[in-house]
Motif scaffolding. Sequence first.
Motif, PDB file in Angstrom:
ATOM      1  N   SER A 344     -10.847   7.216  10.909  1.00  0.00           N
ATOM      2  CA  SER A 344     -11.149   6.373   9.755  1.00  0.00           C
ATOM      3  C   SER A 344     -11.611   7.181   8.552  1.00  0.00           C
ATOM      4  N   GLU A 345     -12.341   8.305   8.796  1.00  0.00           N
ATOM      5  CA  GLU A 345     -12.834   9.088   7.667  1.00  0.00           C
ATOM      6  C   GLU A 345     -11.706   9.778   6.912  1.00  0.00           C
ATOM      7  N   TYR A 346     -10.537   9.928   7.554  1.00  0.00           N
ATOM      8  CA  TYR A 346      -9.410  10.553   6.863  1.00  0.00           C
ATOM      9  C   TYR A 346      -8.952   9.714   5.670  1.00  0.00           C
ATOM     10  N   LYS A 347      -9.166   8.414   5.765  1.00  0.00           N
ATOM     11  CA  LYS A 347      -8.707   7.528   4.692  1.00  0.00           C
ATOM     12  C   LYS A 347      -9.483   7.756   3.401  1.00  0.00           C
ATOM     13  N   CYS A 348     -10.654   8.420   3.532  1.00  0.00           N
ATOM     14  CA  CYS A 348     -11.411   8.783   2.339  1.00  0.00           C
ATOM     15  C   CYS A 348     -10.882  10.079   1.724  1.00  0.00           C
ATOM     16  N   VAL A 871       4.338   0.776  -2.423  1.00  0.00           N
ATOM     17  CA  VAL A 871       4.009  -0.625  -2.675  1.00  0.00           C
ATOM     18  C   VAL A 871       3.561  -1.232  -1.346  1.00  0.00           C
ATOM     19  N   TYR A 872       2.356  -1.843  -1.360  1.00  0.00           N
ATOM     20  CA  TYR A 872       1.785  -2.375  -0.136  1.00  0.00           C
ATOM     21  C   TYR A 872       1.486  -3.861  -0.292  1.00  0.00           C
ATOM     22  N   GLU A 873       1.613  -4.585   0.820  1.00  0.00           N
ATOM     23  CA  GLU A 873       1.059  -5.934   0.898  1.00  0.00           C
ATOM     24  C   GLU A 873      -0.462  -5.802   0.980  1.00  0.00           C
ATOM     25  N   ASP A 874      -1.147  -6.939   0.775  1.00  0.00           N
ATOM     26  CA  ASP A 874      -2.606  -6.902   0.807  1.00  0.00           C
ATOM     27  C   ASP A 874      -3.134  -6.325   2.121  1.00  0.00           C
ATOM     28  N   GLU A 875      -2.531  -6.766   3.260  1.00  0.00           N
ATOM     29  CA  GLU A 875      -3.006  -6.291   4.565  1.00  0.00           C
ATOM     30  C   GLU A 875      -2.739  -4.796   4.726  1.00  0.00           C
ATOM     31  N   GLU A 876      -1.593  -4.342   4.269  1.00  0.00           N
ATOM     32  CA  GLU A 876      -1.254  -2.929   4.388  1.00  0.00           C
ATOM     33  C   GLU A 876      -2.164  -2.062   3.522  1.00  0.00           C
ATOM     34  N   PHE A 877      -2.551  -2.597   2.375  1.00  0.00           N
ATOM     35  CA  PHE A 877      -3.383  -1.835   1.444  1.00  0.00           C
ATOM     36  C   PHE A 877      -4.710  -1.434   2.099  1.00  0.00           C
ATOM     37  N   ASP A 878      -5.240  -2.314   2.947  1.00  0.00           N
ATOM     38  CA  ASP A 878      -6.507  -2.008   3.628  1.00  0.00           C
ATOM     39  C   ASP A 878      -6.381  -0.832   4.579  1.00  0.00           C
ATOM     40  N   THR A 879      -5.170  -0.559   5.044  1.00  0.00           N
ATOM     41  CA  THR A 879      -4.994   0.537   5.997  1.00  0.00           C
ATOM     42  C   THR A 879      -5.098   1.902   5.331  1.00  0.00           C
ATOM     43  N   ILE A 880      -4.934   1.971   4.026  1.00  0.00           N
ATOM     44  CA  ILE A 880      -4.915   3.269   3.354  1.00  0.00           C
ATOM     45  C   ILE A 880      -6.174   3.519   2.530  1.00  0.00           C
ATOM     46  N   VAL A 881      -6.953   2.480   2.269  1.00  0.00           N
ATOM     47  CA  VAL A 881      -8.131   2.613   1.409  1.00  0.00           C
ATOM     48  C   VAL A 881      -9.362   2.877   2.255  1.00  0.00           C
ATOM     49  N   CYS A 882     -10.149   3.831   1.824  1.00  0.00           N
ATOM     50  CA  CYS A 882     -11.388   4.192   2.518  1.00  0.00           C
ATOM     51  C   CYS A 882     -12.353   3.013   2.519  1.00  0.00           C
TER      52      CYS A 882
END
Length: 885
Positions: A344-348, A871-882
């Motif tokens: 999870s810390e990698y997303k930061c 381009v991400y859907e709302d749910e997908e966007f959460d997977t990449i944001v810290c």
Amino acid sequence: MVGYRKLGYSGFFWSILKVFCFNMLLTRFLLAFFFWVLIVAYAGGQSMRQIDSRIQRGNWSGARSLLQKALNKDTASVELKWATALWFYAHENPQRQIDSSYQFLRRALAGYHKASERQRDRWRRSDLDERRLVQFKATLDSAAFERSKQINTVTGYEFFLQKFLGAPQRASAIELRDEVAFLDALKQNTYQSFFTYIQNYPNSHRLSDARARYEKLLYESKTKDGTLQRYASFINQFPQSPYRFEAERQVFELATVIGDSTAFMNYLREYPQGKFRKRAGDLAYYFFFDEDVNPPAMLLTDSLVHVQKLNESYWVPFWAKGKYGFMDAAGVETLSPSFANVASEYKCGMVEADVLVTSDGLVARNGKKISSSDKIMEPLGLGFWKVGDSSCVRVVHSAGHKLINQCVITANLVGNRYFWMRGSATSGIYTLTGRLLLKGDWDAVEWMDGNLVVTKLQKKTIFTRDNLLHLAEGRPTNADHVYDDVKIVTKNRLLVRNGALEGIINSDGQFLVPLDRQVLSLESFGLVRKVGDDFFFDKVDTQFAGRKIKSYKEYRSWLQVITSTGTELWDIGKRKFLQRPDSSWFAAGLLFAKNGDSTKVYFNSGRTISFTSDQKITLIPSRDSIHAFVANEGRQKRNVYSVHDGTKLFAAEFETIESINTNLFLLSRKGKRGILSKDGKWMVTMDYDLLVPNLHPFWSTFKDKKFGLVNIATGATLKAFSTKSIIILNPDLFGIFEKGKYGIVNGKGQPVTKFEFDELLPWNKQFVWVKKNFSWSLIDVANGRAIVNNVNKFDKWIDQEENKLYRIKKDNFFGVISSQFGVVIPVNFSMVKNIGSLEQPLYLTDKEVEEAGVHVVIYYDAAGKFIRKQVYEDEEFDTIVCDDN
């Protein structure tokens, strides 16, 4: 007829007769008939009758004597040779000899083969033919073989093989001989015995077993003491041995027992062709990697050069096609999307680890899978990772090898040299190569100044370097150091305690100070022993020998000791006592000694200065440490001296003095202040009501209720005309406050903007942030043109004098501006974050399209160059944001 039974002809003919005979009478009759045939066949019938008569009477020697006489007369007689062969074979013959029987039979056969066909016909009419001779030979072969089996020795089988050359049992005899020889070698069970076997029986069916045992016993014999030298010697002597790999492993493990980078580097130098050179290089590399130090060139194999290149840049994850991948700081895709999840810390952002924690397990940057997916994946250091779950943990290395194969419960790296493992059957201390040094379940394990210290039941055992080498080689340790407590006192010195006894040992375990009822402390000037209420400085200098010290204090180069006779001063550097003064004291590292009306000051340089009683000595206060002191000269004039060496710096008239640094002093007199250098030069004349530090090297001045500015490095001043402290925007631009507003002036005090701003913020030589009507703008001072307007908020990511990086917010949008690159990210994104480093930023931006429920994510490099768009859907966007963003 009774005598025929005593003849005992139980060879081939006896066997043939037994087939056809049903009672003893018939057997005896046929034997008599057989000898009659011989008599008829042989011309010397009288002799054969005599022979027969003697055999019937049991006179075997007489019969043999007659046979020998007959043979002497007729040496070519086939009949006599056959008869002699039968005589030697007879079971009841006390002189029975199968070997002699066989020799006479062979002669009979030879004579038979040389005889004419006419003679053979005559013999055949008398039942003497080749078939009977050959059948009897088979009987003798069988009897001789049975005899060899009963003896069952190498010599017995060898005799059979040498004497019975045409026997059909030769193959069996060879096999049995080889087996007996193998068993003999096995009884000795030495490599020499099996070497002899291999030499003597190269075609044996046991050859492979013998070779295997020879190699094993040779290896064990040559390396039985388990030392590094023995294993290395074995490799040199027997390079083709199947145990070479094992010997190489032992050399590798023993050469690196101490477990530091030097040990692994030495192994690589001494064994450049060793089979474990890659593993040694991998382990050595991570000593330098963990310390962020460039490794030596000799370590940089092609594979490690590749690893090093992959580690040069941080990585960041990205999301595509439902999977995580990685890219470097330049946006180059380094690992294609293939992971369902990552740490999870990698997303930061800014992943600097050389091994990645993913849903597939540990994966190296080159894509090599190091371990499977585990619940526990924790780095331990030096490239080692702990993987597994609560029931089974293993230690693996980033290079791909396992430390040990067994499961453990806990694994800890001790002093970056050893592993402390705990498990049902694996508890103990292991080297970095996985070699077990100490088996046992310890309460604590520490690395202390080159020694391994283990604790069990509140007792600490010290293992020195030599102890560890002996343990690795399976040898007993030379000493067993067990104590209640162990502490490091200095390099190569350990304080040990047992009850009330204390002593000091070196890193070799040798006592420098024997155990005794004492309390030891190592001071900068030497070892101090406390016995009861008294201190002893025996190890400091012989001048202290036997003297009891009540108390002591150290002051830089001086030692004040109090004995039963009073206070004494010891010069640590010169190692001598000072003549006792009337009184003494220490301040700012100086020794002040008073004798009568004179006070002498002792400096660390060894210099001394004497002052009279009317010269008051005062230390000059400082913002950091004391640099100087003052000695009065009359009512106003005062001399300033350096506390370091007693050098007189300057003389001046002042009321108060403060040390700014080692070179400058702030003086005041009659309410005015000025700054004087240590060489007596006025950097700021004593004309100001107030002098306070501003942005170095500027000081704010206050005079006639106005603020000015002075550069204490050059002495340049900006006249006092601001009603607030002047803001230093850069060395050439200054913020002045007049009539409730700020304006900007140059170094000459000339206005370059109007006085219309509520706040000013420095940026660089050309641009300044100004606040007006509750919003900020970045203006070009030269022409007053605004680069950015209406900024509501700053996030100061970097705010250094030469480098500034701000995230700015304008309305509900974000952007990034740099003092080096200008506007890096335009202020039109709903989110901007730096997922790289401050030195090498990598920006992730988001432009949310609420109506469509999508996020347009764009990556930019440090200069604002486009890298990647997703381009991400709302749910997908959460997977990449810290999650912390």
